[in-house]
Design an enzyme around this catalytic site. Structure first.
Site, PDB file in Angstrom:
ATOM      1  N   LYS A 100     -11.229  -4.401  -7.547  1.00 54.33           N
ATOM      2  CA  LYS A 100     -12.149  -3.439  -7.521  1.00 54.33           C
ATOM      3  C   LYS A 100     -12.094  -2.640  -8.647  1.00 54.33           C
ATOM      4  O   LYS A 100     -11.027  -2.081  -8.804  1.00 54.33           O
ATOM      5  CB  LYS A 100     -12.042  -2.907  -6.063  1.00 54.33           C
ATOM      6  CG  LYS A 100     -12.917  -1.870  -5.906  1.00 54.33           C
ATOM      7  CD  LYS A 100     -13.432  -1.458  -4.593  1.00 54.33           C
ATOM      8  CE  LYS A 100     -12.266  -0.650  -4.117  1.00 54.33           C
ATOM      9  NZ  LYS A 100     -12.553  -0.174  -2.711  1.00 54.33           N
ATOM     10  N   ASP A 119       0.821  -0.990   0.182  1.00 49.91           N
ATOM     11  CA  ASP A 119      -0.002   0.050   0.090  1.00 49.91           C
ATOM     12  C   ASP A 119       1.070   1.267  -0.005  1.00 49.91           C
ATOM     13  O   ASP A 119       2.000   1.275   0.398  1.00 49.91           O
ATOM     14  CB  ASP A 119      -0.959   0.075   1.265  1.00 49.91           C
ATOM     15  CG  ASP A 119      -2.137   0.881   0.883  1.00 49.91           C
ATOM     16  OD1 ASP A 119      -3.162   0.272   0.696  1.00 49.91           O
ATOM     17  OD2 ASP A 119      -2.076   2.044   0.854  1.00 49.91           O
TER      18      ASP A 119
HETATM   19  C1  LIG Z   1     -10.489   0.629   0.274  1.00 56.55           C
HETATM   20  S1  LIG Z   1      -8.581   0.698   0.849  1.00 56.55           S
HETATM   21  C2  LIG Z   1      -8.110  -1.023   0.968  1.00 56.55           C
HETATM   22  C3  LIG Z   1      -8.828  -1.698   2.185  1.00 56.55           C
HETATM   23  C4  LIG Z   1      -8.164  -3.009   2.630  1.00 56.55           C
HETATM   24  N1  LIG Z   1      -8.421  -3.955   1.483  1.00 56.55           N
HETATM   25  C5  LIG Z   1      -8.557  -3.515   3.868  1.00 56.55           C
HETATM   26  O1  LIG Z   1      -9.247  -4.616   3.836  1.00 56.55           O
HETATM   27  O2  LIG Z   1      -8.146  -3.058   4.815  1.00 56.55           O
HETATM   28  C6  LIG Z   1      -7.734   1.051  -0.720  1.00 56.55           C
HETATM   29  C7  LIG Z   1      -6.251   1.378  -0.434  1.00 56.55           C
HETATM   30  O3  LIG Z   1      -5.789   1.599  -1.863  1.00 56.55           O
HETATM   31  C8  LIG Z   1      -4.466   2.258  -1.616  1.00 56.55           C
HETATM   32  N2  LIG Z   1      -3.953   2.636  -2.851  1.00 56.55           N
HETATM   33  C9  LIG Z   1      -4.468   3.406  -3.777  1.00 56.55           C
HETATM   34  N3  LIG Z   1      -3.545   3.603  -4.498  1.00 56.55           N
HETATM   35  C10 LIG Z   1      -2.575   3.051  -4.441  1.00 56.55           C
HETATM   36  C11 LIG Z   1      -1.449   2.879  -5.363  1.00 56.55           C
HETATM   37  N4  LIG Z   1      -0.976   3.519  -6.289  1.00 56.55           N
HETATM   38  N5  LIG Z   1      -0.385   1.820  -4.951  1.00 56.55           N
HETATM   39  C12 LIG Z   1      -0.630   1.204  -3.646  1.00 56.55           C
HETATM   40  N6  LIG Z   1      -1.787   1.340  -2.945  1.00 56.55           N
HETATM   41  C13 LIG Z   1      -2.794   2.103  -3.423  1.00 56.55           C
HETATM   42  C14 LIG Z   1      -4.945   3.306  -0.691  1.00 56.55           C
HETATM   43  O4  LIG Z   1      -3.691   3.606   0.054  1.00 56.55           O
HETATM   44  C15 LIG Z   1      -5.954   2.695   0.426  1.00 56.55           C
HETATM   45  O5  LIG Z   1      -5.152   2.166   1.475  1.00 56.55           O
END
Ligand SMILES: C[S@@+](CC[C@H](N)C(=O)[O-])C[C@H]1O[C@@H](n2cnc3c(N)ncnc32)[C@H](O)[C@@H]1O
Length: 272
Positions: free
Chosen positions: A165, A68
């Protein structure tokens, strides 16, 4: 801020880091994605609800790697989880993930041909920071989903599974069609644990397809069937190779041309 809902409370009670944990549970129940002993890569994993669910599903013989942009707090009660901080849109983050999963970033990683990569399951719950402008957020979500797909193609073993997703909107059908080319089948679903007002959908790609031959390979094959266009069809380890100008029962030497995940084309070279 949204009212604290059923799954939020349930996550608090059952000790998961996020309500998202129940989405992965429901997706996994639907299509049996994660098995004991699997290596799972979770993209966009913070704060870590999916990592906890994946660690429970793989058990002590498995391995779970989470990535992440945000730092993911250590897990005291799951020593099979490893986390990385990085941006999945950057190539060097992908290289670190491949390394953590036990691949080397040349020979072992999966391509459409040959043996697959070192990972059984790639899951992505990545979502952009919300700007509030739906068309922009949707385009960013699709971009992240495509990055996850590219990563899955690099990492997944033959027959591996993929969950991703994406926010509903333009070009999502094209994305689904691209995923369908690489997996035995794709199911689209919106788990109950997704909020009612949410426009997110998940694609579950089951059974990563890889071919046992590469473009340029020369081999002897037996023609075992005839296609609708009249081309002969050879079977190489169950993989269908179309060979124009041949008929059932022929044994011919061919050079492999275009290779798709689930079928390919070859030309006869024993008459040259
Ligand atoms: C909905 S949350 C995920 C929740 C996780 N599945 C859980 O069960 O706790 C979406 C995540 O995608 C991450 N994210 C967004 N863009 C990203 C990228 N380019 N690289 C890595 N992570 C990313 C965000 O930082 C965020 O923490």
């Amino acid at each position: 801020m949204a009212r604290k809902d059923h799954y939020y409370n349930k996550a608090k009670q059952e000790g998961y880091r996020s309500r998202a944990a129940y989405k992965l549970k429901q997706l996994d129940q639907l299509e049996n994605v994660i098995s004991g002993g699997d290596t799972v890569v979770d993209l966009g994993a913070a704060p870590g609800g999916w990592l906890e669910v994946a660690a429970e599903a793989v058990g002590p013989q498995g391995q779970v790697i989470g990535v992440d942009l945000q730092r993911i707090r250590d897990f005291d009660d799951h020593d099979t989880i490893e986390t990385l901080r990085g941006d999945m849109t950057e190539e060097r983050t992908r290289e670190r993930v491949i390394e953590a999963a036990g691949g080397d970033d040349s020979a072992q990683t999966g391509t459409a041909t040959g043996t697959g990569g070192p990972v059984d399951v790639v899951i992505s719950d990545m979502a952009p920071n919300m700007s509030g402008e739906y068309s922009l957020d949707q385009a960013r979500s699709l971009h992240l989903a495509r990055q996850a797909f590219e990563t899955a193609l690099e990492l997944l073993d033959t027959d591996g599974d993929f969950i991703v997703k994406v926010f509903e909107g333009p070009d999502v059908d094209d994305f689904r069609a691209d995923v369908e080319e690489e997996f035995q089948y794709v199911r689209a679903t919106s788990p109950k644990a997704s909020r009612d007002e949410s426009s997110e959908i998940y694609f579950i790609g089951k059974g990563r397809l890889t071919s046992p031959v590469s473009s340029g390979d020369e081999l002897e094959v037996e023609i075992v069937d005839t296609g609708t266009e009249g081309d002969g069809i050879a079977s190489v380890e169950g993989y269908r190779l179309f060979v124009p100008g041949t008929a059932e029962g022929d044994v011919v030497t061919v050079r492999v041309g275009d290779v798709k995940p689930n079928f390919g084309f070859a030309e006869r070279i024993d008459e040259e």
